[in-house]
Write an enzyme that holds these catalytic residues in place. Structure first.
Site, short mmCIF file in Angstrom:
data_model
loop_
_atom_site.label_atom_id
_atom_site.label_comp_id
_atom_site.label_asym_id
_atom_site.label_seq_id
_atom_site.Cartn_x
_atom_site.Cartn_y
_atom_site.Cartn_z
NE ARG A 50 0.14 -0.37 4.92
CZ ARG A 50 1.15 0.25 5.54
NH1 ARG A 50 1.55 1.45 5.11
NH2 ARG A 50 1.78 -0.29 6.55
CB VAL B 197 2.40 7.28 7.34
CG1 VAL B 197 2.32 8.66 7.99
CG2 VAL B 197 1.26 6.40 7.82
#
Lengths: 454, 78
Positions: free
Chosen positions: A293, A296
Site C-alpha cells: 500500500r 504514511v
C-alpha cells in the site's frame, strides 16, 4: 481504462492527499466518511461525500461490504484504500473487483502472499533477496540449535516456534551460552505454549529500519530509492528520512535492486514498500516484510525524487504502464518527515483529542505540510492521533534538519497538545544530527528527556 | 448519589475484552480506585476508576457507546 470516478475509503490526512492527486488528474472524487467524520477536511475538498456508518471503525471504515456497496451506488469505477483500515485486506480487494471496480493497489493474490510472513520470506528468497538468516524449521534439542547457530552466525536469538509477541526470546553470544539458554527456552516454551519447539535467528546488531519504495505496473517495476525510519516509539515511526544517510552508494544500489527484483518477481502493481533491517557494522541488509500500500511517510520519497506516488498509483490502476523509467528517477537532496500527533509528549504521549484553535502552518521553499486540520475542527477521539505530517527538503541532511528546526518553530496548533516539542528536541539532538541512531534509540532517549508541552 | 464520569471523549467499554465478563455489574459494590470500565481514545485505552465507595446502581452508558468528556458513565450510591 482510465479511472473517472474514485471512491476514497479512508479518512484523515491520507484522504486529503488522495483527493488532491485525483483532482489534479481530472478524476471525480467521492469521499467516504463515518458519522463522526462529516466535518473532516477531505469531505470538504472532495466533489462528493457519502456516509458509510457509525463512528466505530469496524462499522464504517472496516466494513468491506458496506464500503463496496457505497462505492458502487455512488457510480465509482475505482476504490483507493489509503493506508491502514482495509488497505492490505485481500478479501476487500477481491470484493471491490467482484463489484466491477478497480482496486487501487496490487492484486488480491499479491496482497495475500506478501501479507503472510512465511510466504513473503519465501518469495524474497526466490527473488534472491537476503532475509534474516534462521534455522530451517524447529530445533529438537540443544545440539540441533548449536548446529543451526554455526550456520547462521552468532549472536543468535532463540524463539519459541509456537510463540509470538516476543515471549521467551533469548540472545546467545556464544555456543556455551546457547547450550545453557536453549533448555531454559525450551521448558519455557513448553509451559507457555504446550510446545517446546525452538527456532533460531541471527541477531541484527544496532539494526536500522530501512525501506525501499517501489512502483510497478504488473510487469515492470522501478524503485524510488529508500527511506530510513529508525526513530520509533512503541514500533510507531516518529521521524522519517530519505535517503538513508548511513548507506554508501554501492549498498544503496544493491538494496534497491533487490527490491525491484522481488517486485517484478511477484508481478507487482501499484506502490509498495519493502522493509529491511540494516546492520551498520557489517553493511548487510535483510528483508523483513512488504507493505502492499502507500505509506504514511511516502512524502519524503516524493520530495527527493519529484514524483507524485499517489498519481502514479492512480494511473497504473487505470491500466497505464509506469510513466517513469528507472534512469529518470534521481535522488535530489535530503528530506525529513515528522508525524504531528494529537498527543502530549510531556504526559507519556496521552492522546489529546480536542478543538483546533488558531493555526499556524509553516510554508515556503522546501517545506510541505500534509494535514487534515483547520481552525475550528473538532478532532474525533475514535481514530488514530495523526493530525498531519511536516515535511522538509534541503540540499543535504544538515540543511534539512535546520529547515525542520525552523519550520517547527512556526508550526502552532492551538487548543491541543501535539508532538511538536518531541520533534524540536530531536532536531536539536547531537546524536540525531550525527545520524547515530537505530531502532532501539528513541525509547531510552525519551526516558532521559523532559519534553515541555507548548 | 455520585456519578462516575468519562475523563476523555471516546468509546466506553464495560469489559477488559469482548470475551471477558464486565468489570462491574449493576448492584456491585465498588471501592475507591476500582476499575469500572475503559474508554478508548485514539486507539489508547484509559481505565475509568470509581472515586467514591458505594454500590453501582445503574450504568448510564452502554458497552461500546461513544461518550463525550464528562459524560456520566455510571451512578454510585454511597
Amino acid at each position: 481504462m482510465a479511472i473517472r470516478r474514485l471512491f476514497i475509503a479512508n479518512r484523515g490526512e491520507i484522504a486529503v492527499r488522495i483527493v488532491r492527486s485525483a483532482k489534479a488528474l481530472g478524476i471525480e472524487t467521492v469521499q467516504a466518511h463515518s458519522e463522526a467524520d462529516a466535518d473532516m477536511l477531505a469531505v470538504r475538498l472532495a466533489d462528493h461525500a457519502v456516509c458509510i456508518g457509525p463512528p466505530a471503525a469496524k462499522q464504517s471504515y472496516l466494513d468491506a461490504d458496506r464500503i463496496v456497496a457505497a462505492a458502487r451506488d455512488a457510480g465509482c469505477d475505482a476504490v483507493h484504500p489509503g493506508y491502514g483500515f482495509l488497505a492490505e485486506n485481500a478479501d476487500f480487494a477481491e470484493k471491490v473487483e467482484a463489484a466491477g471496480m478497480v482496486f487501487v493497489g496490487p492484486s488480491p493474490d499479491t496482497i495475500r502472499t506478501m501479507g503472510d510472513k512465511a510466504a513473503a520470506r519465501a518469495a524474497a528468497i526466490a527473488a534472491g533477496v537476503p532475509v534474516v538468516p534462521g534455522s530451517d524449521g524447529r530445533l529438537a534439542n540443544a545440539d540441533a540449535a548449536v548446529a543451526a547457530a554455526e550456520k547462521v552466525g552468532y549472536p543468535v536469538m532463540i524463539k519459541a516456534a509456537a510463540g509470538g509477541g516476543g515471549r521467551g526470546i533469548r540472545i546467545a553470544e556464544t555456543e556455551e551460552e546457547l547450550r545453557r539458554l536453549a533448555p531454559q527456552a525450551q521448558s519455557e516454551a513448553q509451559a507457555a505454549f504446550g510446545d517446546g519447539g525452538l527456532y533460531l535467528e541471527r541477531v541484527v546488531r544496532d539494526a536500522r529500519h530501512i525501506e525501499v519504495q517501489i512502483l510497478g505496473d504488473g510487469s515492470r517495476a522501478v524503485h524510488c530509492f529508500e527511506r530510513e525510519c529508525s526513530l520509533q516509539r512503541r514500533r510507531q515511526k516518529v521521524w522519517e528520512e530519505a535517503p538513508a544517510a548511513c548507506l554508501d552508494a554501492e549498498t544503496r544500489a544493491t538494496l534497491c535492486a533487490s527490491a525491484v527484483a522481488l517486485a517484478e518477481n511477484v508481478g507487482y502493481r501499484g506502490a509498495g514498500t519493502l522493509e529491511y533491517l540494516y546492520e551498520p557494522t557489517t553493511g548487510s541488509f535483510f528483508f523483513i516484510e512488504m507493505n502492499t500500500r502507500i505509506q504514511v511517510e511516502h512524502p519524503v520519497t516524493e520530495m527527493v525524487t519529484g514524483l507524485d506516488l499517489i498519481a502514479e498509483m492512480l494511473r497504473v490502476a487505470g491500466g497505464e504502464p509506469l510513466s517513469v523509467r528507472q534512469e529518470d528517477i534521481r535522488l535530489d537532496g535530503h528530506a525529513i518527515e515528522v508525524r504531528i500527533n494529537a498527543e502530549d509528549p510531556a504526559n507519556n504521549f496521552m492522546p489529546f483529542p480536542g478543538l483546533v484553535g488558531a493555526l499556524s502552518i509553516p510554508e515556503g521553499e522546501g517545506v510541505r505540510f500534509d494535514g487534515m486540520i483547520y481552525e475550528g475542527y473538532a478532532i474525533p477521539p475514535f481514530y488514530d492521533s495523526l493530525l498531519g505530517k511536516l515535511i522538509v527538503h534541503g540540499p543535504d541532511r544538515a540543511a534539512a534538519i535546520d529547515r525542520m528546526a525552523e519550520a517547527l518553530k512556526t508550526l502552532c496548533i492551538e487548543g491541543v497538545k501535539t508532538t511538536v516539542p518531541l520533534h524540536a528536541a530531536l532536531a536539536a539532538d547531537p546524536a540525531v544530527k550525527a545520524g547515530e541512531f537505530h531502532t532501539q534509540f528513541l525509547e531510552p532517549w525519551l526516558a532521559g528527556q523532559t519534553l515541555a508541552a507548548e | 448519589m455520585a456519578d462516575i464520569r468519562s475523563p476523555l471523549p471516546g468509546t466506553f467499554y464495560r469489559a477488559p475484552s469482548p470475551e471477558e465478563p464486565p468489570f462491574k455489574n449493576e448492584g456491585d459494590a465498588v471501592a475507591v480506585g476500582d476499575v469500572i470500565g475503559l474508554v478508548e481514545v485514539m486507539k489508547s485505552f484509559m481505565e475509568v476508576k470509581a472515586e467514591v465507595a458505594g454500590k453501582i446502581t445503574r450504568f448510564v452508558a452502554e458497552n461500546e457507546q461513544p461518550v463525550t468528556a464528562g459524560a456520566v458513565l455510571a451512578e454510585v450510591e454511597g
